[in-house]
Design an enzyme around this catalytic site. Structure first.
Site, PDB file in Angstrom:
ATOM      1  N   ASP A 150      -2.743   7.980   1.311  1.00  0.00           N
ATOM      2  CA  ASP A 150      -2.395   6.582   1.044  1.00  0.00           C
ATOM      3  C   ASP A 150      -3.352   5.615   1.766  1.00  0.00           C
ATOM      4  OD1 ASP A 150      -0.826   4.536  -0.045  1.00  0.00           O
ATOM      5  OD2 ASP A 150       1.050   5.548   0.445  1.00  0.00           O
ATOM      6  N   ASP A 210       2.024   0.519  -6.837  1.00  0.00           N
ATOM      7  CA  ASP A 210       3.076   1.473  -7.206  1.00  0.00           C
ATOM      8  C   ASP A 210       3.805   1.076  -8.488  1.00  0.00           C
ATOM      9  OD1 ASP A 210       2.437   2.792  -4.885  1.00  0.00           O
ATOM     10  OD2 ASP A 210       4.471   2.752  -4.058  1.00  0.00           O
TER      11      ASP A 210
END
Ligand SMILES: *[C@@H]1O[C@H](CO)[C@@H](O)[C@H](O)[C@H]1NC(C)=O
Ligand SMILES: *[C@@H]1O[C@H](CO)[C@@H](O)[C@H](O)[C@H]1NC(C)=O
Ligand SMILES: *[C@@H]1O[C@H](CO)[C@@H](O)[C@H](O)[C@H]1NC(C)=O
Ligand SMILES: *[C@@H]1O[C@H](CO)[C@@H](O)[C@H](O)[C@H]1NC(C)=O
Length: 419
Positions: A150, A210
């Site tokens: 991430d 996301d």
């Protein structure tokens, strides 16, 4: 002599693998299951092992869903003071992670882990920036086969492709030097254009903020409409992600894929028709196919979508050619892409609120095909969701497309012919 030396030095400075990451993984887009969309931080060994057992026994594994990926929140807040390793939370994973990966390997599947290329993960646990070797070695020792990496708390080491490349390459190198094959999945939300900078150092890269389990609801948390805006955000709806992915679809290649994010199919925020559109476009744009639902308790509609073999076959097609949007006319969109055995993948999409008839001509469908197709030819058409041959068509095809739905077609024998 001098010239030869200069050339030798220049050659030595060239990267050893220019074309792709060269770890032999993700020849076609990876498939599997990830904890995040359904469980967020509420994960534990039982949830993960039960999902793995379900996937191994209900036919999903046989269809290719073979990576079980543990997302954020598996860690304690402090690294181990001596080894400096990240410590798995013992209340969530009482037997540790090695026992879990071993059980999943015995089911014939592989296992993924998560961290961030920052000082903390997005959930506030220890990140791997500056600890690349320690962490890669620990994951290798614990038996992991995959890393999702991430972008939270990256200390400002982003904003140019070079900063992002250097930061992500460090972990790529650390994974490589463990000697254990790791599928390396970047999650920097499309910042700095990973479709350009990451294709030599990773197997997939996220292209947006996301996903949100909604077809088209705008959300201020996902401010960008276009792929080249560096404010990725989160809560991005389905059409937002499809638009961004389409713009960069041709940057994908075998071993390096555009990642449209974990699937939401089965999580309840969209209709069955919308989920079918979701799965269709993830397949056609050649995204990794990572389930994000409760695989131990699925409705028939969910199973029919994620277990359609003819649709999944497109994801595994060896032509490696993601579909492209040919046109968008109001609520209607046409996509096409080449498949192996001279076939062509065609998608008619209706983003509007009413069912419509969409017409696609051969000229449009084969606009980007090389070599060019004889557009006078009669072509056999199969509907991949109806699992039915629709017959032979000449010059064009016109089909009903439901609201927020698609028709996903396979056109047979569309090779060039001379007339
Ligand atoms: C590391 O040391 C700190 C302070 O000495 C302590 O509070 C913490 O619990 C230790 N962490 C671990 C994982 O042992
Ligand atoms: C490490 O990188 C080299 C060079 O690209 C490659 O040949 C090798 O397969 C990689 N090893 C692993 C374990 O990924
Ligand atoms: C299974 O899913 C149904 C909805 O499809 C839900 O009502 C039920 O509570 C679920 N069961 C479990 C054990 O999660
Ligand atoms: C594809 O089409 C070309 C040109 O018509 C033909 O030579 C070739 O055999 C076809 N390949 C397959 C697998 O059908």
């Amino acid at each position: 002599m001098f010239t030869k030396l200069v050339i030798a030095a220049a050659l030595a400075a060239l990267p050893t693998h220019i074309m792709a990451m060269n770890n032999g993984l993700a020849v076609t887009p990876q498939m599997g299951w990830n904890t995040w969309n359904k469980y967020g931080c509420n994960i534990n060994e039982d949830i993960i092992l039960n999902a793995a057992k379900a996937i191994a026994s209900n036919g999903l594994k046989d269809l290719g869903y073979n990576y079980i990926i543990i997302d954020d929140c598996w860690q304690l807040h402090q690294r181990d003071n001596k080894s400096k390793q990240i410590v798995p939370d013992p209340t969530k994973f009482p037997r540790g992670l090695k026992a879990l990966t071993s059980d999943i390997h015995k089911l014939g599947m592989q296992v993924g882990i998560y961290s961030s290329a920052g000082t903390y993960t997005c959930g506030g646990y220890p990140g791997s920036l500056g600890y690349e070797k320690v962490d890669a070695n620990a994951w290798a020792e614990w038996g992991f086969d995959y890393l999702k990496y991430d972008n939270c708390y990256n200390e400002g080491e982003s904003g140019t492709p070079k900063l992002s490349y250097d930061r992500y390459k460090k972990m790529g190198n650390a994974l490589n030097s463990t000697g254990r094959p790791f599928l390396y999945s970047l999650c920097n939300w499309g910042e700095d254009g990973p479709w350009n900078f990451a294709s030599t150092i990773s197997n997939s890269w996220r292209i947006s903020g996301d996903i949100y389990d909604n077809f088209n609801r705008p959300d201020p948390a996902c401010p960008c409409e276009t792929y080249d805006c560096n404010l990725a955000g989160f809560r991005c709806n389905l059409l937002n992600i499809i638009n961004k992915a389409n713009a960069v679809s041709q940057k994908a290649r075998s071993g390096g894929w555009n990642d449209l994010d974990i699937l939401e199919v089965g999580n309840g925020g969209m209709t069955t028709e919308e989920y079918r559109t979701h799965f269709t476009m993830w397949v056609a744009l050649r995204s990794p196919l990572l389930l994000g639902n409760d695989v131990t308790n699925m409705t028939k509609d969910t199973k029919d979508i994620i277990m359609n073999e003819e649709v999944i076959a497109i994801s595994k097609d060896k032509q490696f050619s993601p579909a492209s949007r040919i046109w968008m006319k109001g609520d209607q969109q046409l996509y096409s892409g080449s498949l192996e055995n001279n076939a062509t993948n065609v998608i008619l999409m209706n983003t509007g609120e009413k069912s419509v008839k969409i017409t696609a001509t051969w000229e449009d469908i084969f606009l980007y095909s090389l070599p060019h197709v004889n557009t006078k030819k009669s072509i056999k058409v199969r509907d991949l969701w109806l699992k039915k041959d629709l017959g032979s068509f000449s010059g064009h095809i016109t089909l009903d497309v439901p609201s927020h739905g698609v028709r996903m077609l396979k056109l047979m024998d569309t090779a060039v012919t001379t007339d």
